[in-house]
Design a protein around this motif. Structure first.
Motif, PDB file in Angstrom:
ATOM      1  N   THR A 166      28.678 -54.305  12.447  1.00 51.14           N
ATOM      2  CA  THR A 166      29.340 -54.369  13.622  1.00 51.14           C
ATOM      3  C   THR A 166      30.842 -54.063  13.293  1.00 51.14           C
ATOM      4  OG1 THR A 166      29.795 -56.848  13.243  1.00 51.14           O
ATOM      5  CG2 THR A 166      27.882 -56.353  14.273  1.00 51.14           C
ATOM      6  N   PRO A 167      31.500 -53.819  14.479  1.00 48.77           N
ATOM      7  CA  PRO A 167      32.964 -53.490  14.433  1.00 48.77           C
ATOM      8  C   PRO A 167      33.629 -54.685  14.082  1.00 48.77           C
ATOM      9  CG  PRO A 167      32.138 -52.610  16.416  1.00 48.77           C
ATOM     10  CD  PRO A 167      30.925 -53.549  15.930  1.00 48.77           C
ATOM     11  N   ALA A 168      34.712 -54.771  13.290  1.00 49.69           N
ATOM     12  CA  ALA A 168      35.647 -55.853  13.028  1.00 49.69           C
ATOM     13  C   ALA A 168      36.275 -56.200  14.353  1.00 49.69           C
ATOM     14  CB  ALA A 168      36.598 -55.607  11.943  1.00 49.69           C
ATOM     15  N   PRO A 169      36.822 -57.389  14.538  1.00 52.12           N
ATOM     16  CA  PRO A 169      37.536 -57.778  15.699  1.00 52.12           C
ATOM     17  C   PRO A 169      38.790 -56.968  15.748  1.00 52.12           C
ATOM     18  CG  PRO A 169      36.812 -59.691  14.470  1.00 52.12           C
ATOM     19  CD  PRO A 169      36.608 -58.556  13.461  1.00 52.12           C
ATOM     20  N   GLY A 170      39.153 -56.293  16.949  1.00 48.46           N
ATOM     21  CA  GLY A 170      40.308 -55.849  17.310  1.00 48.46           C
ATOM     22  C   GLY A 170      40.172 -54.273  16.493  1.00 48.46           C
ATOM     23  N   GLU A 171      39.099 -53.946  15.873  1.00 50.07           N
ATOM     24  CA  GLU A 171      38.967 -52.622  15.470  1.00 50.07           C
ATOM     25  C   GLU A 171      38.643 -51.493  16.966  1.00 50.07           C
ATOM     26  OE1 GLU A 171      35.893 -49.941  12.956  1.00 50.07           O
ATOM     27  OE2 GLU A 171      36.038 -52.108  12.497  1.00 50.07           O
ATOM     28  N   PRO A 172      39.446 -50.310  16.764  1.00 52.44           N
ATOM     29  CA  PRO A 172      39.236 -49.526  18.052  1.00 52.44           C
ATOM     30  C   PRO A 172      37.662 -48.973  17.790  1.00 52.44           C
ATOM     31  CG  PRO A 172      41.297 -48.993  16.633  1.00 52.44           C
ATOM     32  CD  PRO A 172      40.605 -50.052  15.841  1.00 52.44           C
ATOM     33  N   LEU A 195      17.489 -56.456  32.010  1.00 50.95           N
ATOM     34  CA  LEU A 195      18.674 -55.948  33.232  1.00 50.95           C
ATOM     35  C   LEU A 195      18.497 -54.291  33.353  1.00 50.95           C
ATOM     36  CD1 LEU A 195      20.572 -56.866  35.156  1.00 50.95           C
ATOM     37  CD2 LEU A 195      22.373 -56.587  33.491  1.00 50.95           C
ATOM     38  N   PRO A 196      17.384 -53.845  33.840  1.00 51.15           N
ATOM     39  CA  PRO A 196      17.256 -52.401  33.922  1.00 51.15           C
ATOM     40  C   PRO A 196      18.461 -51.808  34.271  1.00 51.15           C
ATOM     41  CG  PRO A 196      15.387 -53.587  34.922  1.00 51.15           C
ATOM     42  CD  PRO A 196      16.412 -54.603  34.650  1.00 51.15           C
ATOM     43  N   GLY A 197      18.712 -50.588  33.758  1.00 48.81           N
ATOM     44  CA  GLY A 197      19.963 -49.980  34.041  1.00 48.81           C
ATOM     45  C   GLY A 197      21.235 -50.252  33.054  1.00 48.81           C
ATOM     46  N   PHE A 198      21.081 -51.162  32.433  1.00 52.71           N
ATOM     47  CA  PHE A 198      22.312 -51.723  31.616  1.00 52.71           C
ATOM     48  C   PHE A 198      22.392 -50.908  30.576  1.00 52.71           C
ATOM     49  CE2 PHE A 198      23.983 -53.598  27.661  1.00 52.71           C
ATOM     50  CZ  PHE A 198      25.254 -54.222  28.358  1.00 52.71           C
ATOM     51  N   ALA A 199      23.584 -50.455  30.297  1.00 52.30           N
ATOM     52  CA  ALA A 199      24.017 -49.516  28.927  1.00 52.30           C
ATOM     53  C   ALA A 199      25.571 -49.833  28.764  1.00 52.30           C
ATOM     54  CB  ALA A 199      24.160 -47.982  29.691  1.00 52.30           C
ATOM     55  N   LEU A 200      25.848 -49.126  27.608  1.00 53.28           N
ATOM     56  CA  LEU A 200      27.300 -49.607  26.823  1.00 53.28           C
ATOM     57  C   LEU A 200      28.176 -48.635  27.759  1.00 53.28           C
ATOM     58  CD1 LEU A 200      26.853 -49.517  23.085  1.00 53.28           C
ATOM     59  CD2 LEU A 200      27.253 -51.555  24.598  1.00 53.28           C
ATOM     60  N   THR A 201      29.266 -49.210  28.242  1.00 59.14           N
ATOM     61  CA  THR A 201      30.366 -48.499  29.011  1.00 59.14           C
ATOM     62  C   THR A 201      31.785 -48.885  28.214  1.00 59.14           C
ATOM     63  OG1 THR A 201      30.658 -50.102  30.436  1.00 59.14           O
ATOM     64  CG2 THR A 201      28.874 -48.539  30.940  1.00 59.14           C
ATOM     65  N   ALA A 202      32.507 -48.077  28.858  1.00 60.94           N
ATOM     66  CA  ALA A 202      34.159 -48.338  28.585  1.00 60.94           C
ATOM     67  C   ALA A 202      34.338 -49.792  28.879  1.00 60.94           C
ATOM     68  CB  ALA A 202      35.100 -47.502  28.894  1.00 60.94           C
ATOM     69  N   ASP A 203      33.859 -50.425  30.191  1.00 62.96           N
ATOM     70  CA  ASP A 203      34.169 -51.679  30.503  1.00 62.96           C
ATOM     71  C   ASP A 203      33.664 -52.774  29.856  1.00 62.96           C
ATOM     72  OD1 ASP A 203      35.581 -50.316  32.603  1.00 62.96           O
ATOM     73  OD2 ASP A 203      33.993 -50.377  34.018  1.00 62.96           O
ATOM     74  N   ASN A 204      32.299 -52.596  29.047  1.00 61.64           N
ATOM     75  CA  ASN A 204      31.767 -53.940  28.286  1.00 61.64           C
ATOM     76  C   ASN A 204      31.603 -53.517  27.008  1.00 61.64           C
ATOM     77  OD1 ASN A 204      29.478 -52.033  27.926  1.00 61.64           O
ATOM     78  ND2 ASN A 204      28.415 -52.704  29.671  1.00 61.64           N
ATOM     79  N   GLN A 205      31.987 -52.345  26.453  1.00 65.04           N
ATOM     80  CA  GLN A 205      31.362 -52.390  24.862  1.00 65.04           C
ATOM     81  C   GLN A 205      32.366 -53.020  24.058  1.00 65.04           C
ATOM     82  OE1 GLN A 205      32.051 -48.096  24.610  1.00 65.04           O
ATOM     83  NE2 GLN A 205      34.070 -48.143  23.942  1.00 65.04           N
ATOM     84  N   GLU A 206      33.792 -53.277  24.241  1.00 67.23           N
ATOM     85  CA  GLU A 206      34.400 -54.204  23.478  1.00 67.23           C
ATOM     86  C   GLU A 206      33.695 -55.654  23.582  1.00 67.23           C
ATOM     87  OE1 GLU A 206      38.457 -54.122  24.391  1.00 67.23           O
ATOM     88  OE2 GLU A 206      38.638 -51.969  23.824  1.00 67.23           O
ATOM     89  N   ALA A 207      33.385 -56.216  24.736  1.00 70.16           N
ATOM     90  CA  ALA A 207      32.758 -57.361  24.690  1.00 70.16           C
ATOM     91  C   ALA A 207      31.503 -57.555  23.834  1.00 70.16           C
ATOM     92  CB  ALA A 207      32.631 -57.876  26.099  1.00 70.16           C
ATOM     93  N   VAL A 208      30.655 -56.412  24.113  1.00 69.98           N
ATOM     94  CA  VAL A 208      29.483 -56.552  23.274  1.00 69.98           C
ATOM     95  C   VAL A 208      29.563 -56.259  21.830  1.00 69.98           C
ATOM     96  CG1 VAL A 208      27.342 -55.064  22.802  1.00 69.98           C
ATOM     97  CG2 VAL A 208      28.177 -55.362  25.108  1.00 69.98           C
ATOM     98  N   ALA A 209      30.817 -55.757  21.517  1.00 64.77           N
ATOM     99  CA  ALA A 209      30.982 -55.739  19.958  1.00 64.77           C
ATOM    100  C   ALA A 209      31.605 -56.955  19.574  1.00 64.77           C
ATOM    101  CB  ALA A 209      32.271 -54.525  20.000  1.00 64.77           C
ATOM    102  N   ALA A 210      32.270 -57.540  20.301  1.00 63.82           N
ATOM    103  CA  ALA A 210      32.681 -58.965  19.742  1.00 63.82           C
ATOM    104  C   ALA A 210      31.559 -59.995  19.801  1.00 63.82           C
ATOM    105  CB  ALA A 210      33.763 -59.470  21.011  1.00 63.82           C
ATOM    106  N   LEU A 211      30.530 -59.896  20.711  1.00 67.00           N
ATOM    107  CA  LEU A 211      29.384 -60.647  20.786  1.00 67.00           C
ATOM    108  C   LEU A 211      28.595 -60.197  19.471  1.00 67.00           C
ATOM    109  CD1 LEU A 211      27.325 -62.912  22.062  1.00 67.00           C
ATOM    110  CD2 LEU A 211      26.304 -60.776  23.411  1.00 67.00           C
TER     111      LEU A 211
END
Length: 772
Positions: A166-172, A195-211
Motif C-alpha cells: 500500500t502507499p505510505a501516508p502522504g506518498e504521491p 456498488l456497481p460502477g465504482f472505480a478508482l478516480t482522482a477524487d477517491n483514490q487518496e482515501a482508498v489508499a489511506a484506507l
C-alpha cells in the motif's frame, strides 16, 4: 474432509471472486516447487495464503503426471483424521485393513503428483508427521501447505505471504495506482461488486489508499471493508475504522496486523442485526459447510425461528461473512477460518456452556439426519442420500468427535456411528467406519442396544476387508448381546455378518445354514430391508457356488420384485450380479451379459466401486466364453485398476477368483500377444469410464483431451457445467451417481485452479470444447 478430503474437500476453494495481484508470489511459488519437495505458505489469518495456493495450481497441473490433489483441512479437528482426509482427497477406497499411512505410502509409490494441504495450523504436528513420512518414503511426490506457522518438517522451504503493498501516508500516487498497488485494485474490485460502477478516480483514490494502509494491506480486511461501500463513502469507512482501531490498540497488546483484522471484523459484527450475530456465533461450531436445515436446528437454541434464521443467513452472505457454496438447487454455506474463530469467541463469551450446548444440538441434528437417511435408504433416493451424506461429512465427523471427547456423550456417538453403517459400507469408506466404531466401542463397553448395533456394523467393515478372524467373533458377540437384551431386531441384523464370516472362510455349508435360518423367519419390526435383502443375496450366492442354480435364481427373482416395487438400486445390483453369476455358471451367456450390464448401471448410479470391479470381471468372463477376447482383456484391466487403487490383491468374494482366472486364461488364449495391450488399455480406465466401455457407450480408453489437463469424461462434465447444469442434472445426463458428478466437478476446479463453475464455463467457451 470432504474429503473435507472431503471429503477436507478436494479441490474446493474458499471464495468464488477474482484474484488480484500477487504476480511475484505466484512466480516464486512455481520456482520453489520446482526446486523443493515441500513448500509452506505462512502468514497471519486473512493474508490470502489459500487464495495464492489455489491460484497457482493451473500452471502446475502439467508438471505432475498424476495430477494435483487439494485437501481442505479446515473442517478436520481430530489429528488422527489427517491421513483419512488425504486418502479421501486421493479417492482411495482401501479394503486391505492396513493403517491409513501405509495405504497412502503404497498408493503414492512412484506416482508423480502434488499434494496441497490447506489450513494446517490447528493440525501442525499431524501434518508435519504425515508429510515427513510420505516425502521420505516416496520419490516423486511434492507438497504445498498453507499454515499460519511453518511445519516442522526437514527440508521444507517457507514462503511467508506478505500483505498487499500500500502507499505510505502522504506518498504521491502514480498515474495508475491500481497497477502498482494491488491492495487498491482489490478494494476497487470488491467495492464494485456491491456498488456497481465504482472505480478508482482522482477524487477517491487518496482515501482508498489511506484506507488500505490502515488495513495493513490484509486482503480479508480489505474485502470486509469494501462491503461497507453499499451504504457508506470511502472516507466514512476510513473514519469509522480509525476510531475502532484506536480503541482496540488501547485495549490489546497484540501485533498491529492482528488488531487491524480484529477491528475490521468487530465492525462487521456490530453492523449485523442481533439475529445475524446469533447465527454467526452458533454457526461457527460447524466444522465445514452446512445447509439451512442444519443451521436452523442449531440456531433454535438461540431462540430464532426458521424465518429469522433464513433472513440472518441471507444477511451474513450479503456482508461476506458467510460464503455460499453448492449450486442453484442445493445451497450450502461456510465461513472463512478467521470469521469462524471470531464467531466461536463470541459464542463462548455468551455463556459458560454455550459452545457445548451448540455442539450438542449439532450432534442431535446429525443423529436425526442420519436416521432419516437410513429409513429412506431402501428406496429410490439412494443417489441423493449419498450426495447429502458426503456433503455433511465434516459435520458428522465433528459430532462424533464431540461425543468421544465430552463426558456423558459417548453413548450418543455410538448410536450415531451405528446408524452410519449403510453409508460407510455402500461407499467403501471402510477405513473411516472402523476408525469411529473401534474408538466408540472401546469407550463404552456397557451392554446396550447401541453396542449391539455397533458390533455388527464393525463386523461388516472388517469382513468387507476380508478379516473374518476379527469380524466373525464380533458378529457373534453382537448376536449374543442382542438376544440377552431381548432385541430381536438387532439380533436379526447380525445374520448377514455371521453368515459372511463363514462364507469368506470357505465354509459354504455353515454359511448356508445361517442364511437358511435367517430367511425362515419373517423380518422383524424395524429391521433394515437392505440387510434382509443381503440375506437373499448371500444365500443365492452360496447356492450358486454349490451348483443349485435354479433355486439361486428364484431367490434373486423373489427379492428383485421387492426392490423394483420400492425403486431400490443398491441391493438390486447385488441380486443382478449373483443372478448373472448363476447364469454364467450354467452356460447362459446371453442372460448373464444382460444382467451383468444391468447390474453395472445400478452400481454406477450409487457409486459402488468395488461392486463395479467384481461385475466387470464377471462380464469379462462372459465375453471370454463367447469368444470375445479383446473386451474381456480390457475389462480385466479396468477391474485390475480398481483392485490396485483399493490396495488389495483380489476381491474377497469366493465366486470372484475362479471367474477372474477363467476369464484371463480364455482371453490370453484368444488374443495371444495382443492380450497385453488390451489389458493396459483397461488399466487406463477409471471406474466410470470402464462402465461406459462395458455398456458400449464408448469404444476408446483415451484418457486426456489434447492440450488439456482434463480427462475425456472431465471434459464432458466441463461442457455440461458451461451449459449451467447442476451436479444432479449432470449425474442424470451421464447416468452416474451424484457423488461421482461432484467428484468430477471438484477435480476440474482443482486441475484448472478455478474457484467457481462460471470460470469453467468461460474456459470451455474460450477453448471451444466439444463433447468427446
Amino acid at each position: 474432509m470432504q474429503a473435507s478430503a472431503t471429503r477436507g474437500s478436494a479441490g474446493r476453494s474458499p471464495r468464488a471472486s477474482s484474484f488480484v495481484g500477487r504476480r511475484q508470489e505466484v512466480t516464486e511459488v512455481k520456482r520453489l516447487l520446482a526446486a523443493h519437495r515441500l513448500v509452506s505458505l505462512t502468514g497471519p489469518g486473512g493474508v490470502g495464503k489459500t487464495r495464492l495456493a489455489l491460484h497457482v495450481l493451473p500452471a502446475l497441473t502439467k508438471r505432475f503426471a498424476d495430477g494435483v490433489h487439494v485437501v481442505q483441512l479446515a473442517g478436520v479437528r481430530d489429528s488422527s483424521l489427517v491421513p483419512l482426509a488425504l486418502a479421501e482427497a486421493l479417492n482411495i477406497r482401501d479394503v486391505s485393513g492396513r493403517s491409513p499411512v501405509e495405504v497412502l505410502v503404497e498408493h503414492l509409490g512412484e506416482r508423480e503428483l502434488l499434494l496441497v494441504l490447506d489450513n494446517c495450523e490447528h493440525l501442525a504436528d499431524a501434518c508435519a508427521e504425515l508429510l515427513g513420512t510420505l516425502l521420505a518414503r516416496t520419490a516423486r511426490v511434492r507438497a504445498l501447505a498453507t499454515s499460519r506457522h511453518p511445519l516442522g518438517v526437514a527440508g521444507q522451504h517457507v514462503l511467508e505471504v506478505q500483505p498487499l503493498p500500500t502507499p505510505a501516508p502522504g506518498e504521491p500516487l502514480p498515474p495508475k495506482p491500481a497497477l502498482e498497488y494491488p491492495a487498491l485494485a482489490l478494494f476497487a474490485d470488491r467495492a464494485a461488486e456491491v456498488l456497481p460502477g465504482f472505480a478508482l478516480t482522482a477524487d477517491n483514490q487518496e482515501a482508498v489508499a489511506a484506507l488500505c494502509h490502515r488495513l495493513d494491506g490484509l486482503p480479508l480486511a480489505i474485502e470486509l471493508a469494501a462491503v461497507r461501500m453499499r451504504a457508506l463513502g470511502v472516507r466514512q469507512v476510513l473514519d469509522r475504522l480509525d476510531r475502532r482501531y484506536r480503541l482496540l490498540a488501547d485495549a490489546e497488546d497484540a501485533p498491529a496486523r492482528h488488531r487491524t483484522l480484529r477491528a475490521t471484523v468487530d465492525w462487521s459484527h456490530d453492523l449485523c442485526t442481533p439475529q445475524e450475530q446469533a447465527v454467526w456465533a452458533h454457526a461457527s461450531v460447524f466444522a465445514g459447510s452446512f445447509d439451512l436445515d442444519a443451521v436452523e436446528e442449531v440456531c433454535a437454541g438461540a431462540g430464532l425461528d426458521r424465518d429469522a434464521t433464513v433472513d440472518a443467513v441471507a444477511g451474513l452472505v450479503d456482508k461476506s461473512l458467510l460464503v455460499r457454496d453448492g449450486d442453484t438447487v442445493h445451497a450450502r454455506y461456510r465461513m472463512l477460518e478467521s470469521i469462524r474463530h471470531y464467531g466461536l469467541d463470541r459464542l463462548r463469551e455468551s455463556g459458560a456452556d454455550a459452545e457445548v450446548e451448540a455442539r450438542r444440538r449439532v450432534r442431535d441434528w446429525c443423529l436425526g439426519f442420519v436416521e432419516e437417511c437410513e429409513r429412506r435408504w431402501f428406496g429410490p433416493d439412494q443417489p441423493e442420500l449419498v450426495r447429502r451424506l458426503h456433503a455433511e461429512s465434516d459435520t458428522v465427523r465433528a459430532a462424533l468427535e464431540f461425543c468421544l471427547g465430552t463426558p456423558g456423550e459417548v453413548r450418543a456417538g455410538l448410536k450415531l456411528a451405528g446408524h452410519l453403517w449403510f453409508f460407510w459400507f455402500a461407499t467403501g469408506a471402510l477405513m473411516e467406519g472402523r476408525f469411529w466404531l473401534e474408538r466408540l466401542l472401546a469407550a463404552d463397553p456397557e451392554p446396550t442396544r447401541e453396542r449391539a448395533r455397533a458390533l455388527w456394523a464393525l463386523a461388516l467393515m472388517l469382513l468387507s476387508q476380508g478379516d473374518a478372524v476379527r469380524g466373525g467373533p464380533l458378529a457373534e458377540e453382537s448376536h449374543e448381546l442382542a438376544l440377552r437384551l431381548g432385541d430381536e431386531t438387532e439380533a436379526a441384523h447380525t445374520y448377514f455378518g455371521r453368515g459372511g464370516a463363514r462364507l469368506i472362510s470357505g465354509s459354504f455349508e455353515r454359511a448356508r445354514e445361517v442364511y437358511e435360518e435367517a430367511l425362515s423367519r419373517p423380518p422383524r419390526e424395524g429391521e433394515s430391508m437392505s440387510l434382509v435383502g443381503f440375506k437373499y443375496v448371500e444365500l443365492a450366492h452360496v447356492l450358486s457356488l454349490q451348483g443349485e442354480y435354479e433355486r439361486a435364481m428364484a431367490l434373486c427373482a423373489e427379492f428383485r420384485r421387492i426392490c423394483l416395487a420400492h425403486g431400490e438400486q443398491w441391493i438390486h445390483s447385488y441380486l443382478l450380479r449373483i443372478l448373472a453369476f448363476a447364469e454364467w455358471s450354467r452356460g447362459d451367456q446371453v442372460s448373464a451379459r444382460t444382467h451383468a450390464r444391468e447390474c453395472l448401471r445400478l452400481k454406477r448410479a450409487v457409486g459402488d466401486v468395488f461392486g463395479i470391479g467384481i461385475t466387470l470381471e464377471l462380464l469379462a468372463a462372459v465375453h471370454a466364453r463367447s469368444g470375445e477376447g479383446r473386451p474381456a482383456a480390457v475389462l480385466l484391466g479396468a477391474a485390475r485398476r480398481i483392485w490396485r487403487d483399493a490396495h488389495v490383491a483380489l476381491d474377497r468374494t469366493p465366486s470372484h477368483g475362479p471367474v477372474r482366472d477363467e476369464a484371463e486364461a480364455a482371453a490370453r488364449a484368444l488374443l495371444g500377444d495382443a492380450f497385453g495391450p488390451a489389458h493396459r488399455e483397461g488399466l487406463e480406465l477409471d471406474p466410470d469410464d470402464a462402465v461406459g466401455y462395458a455398456l458400449g457407450e464408448r469404444t476408446s480408453s483415451a484418457r486426456r483431451v489434447p492440450d488439456s489437463p482434463l480427462t475425456r469424461r472431465e471434459a464432458e462434465v466441463a461442457e455440461l457445467l458451461g451449459q449451467g447444469l447442476t451436479n444432479q442434472q449432470i449425474a442424470d445426463r451421464l447416468v452416474v451417481a451424484v457423488r461421482t458428478a461432484e467428484g468430477h466437478v471438484e477435480r476440474i476446479l482443482s486441475k484448472l485452479g478455478f474457484t467457481s463453475r462460471s470460470q469453467v464455463a468461460v474456459w470451455t467457451a474460450s477453448r471451444g470444447t466439444a463433447r468427446p
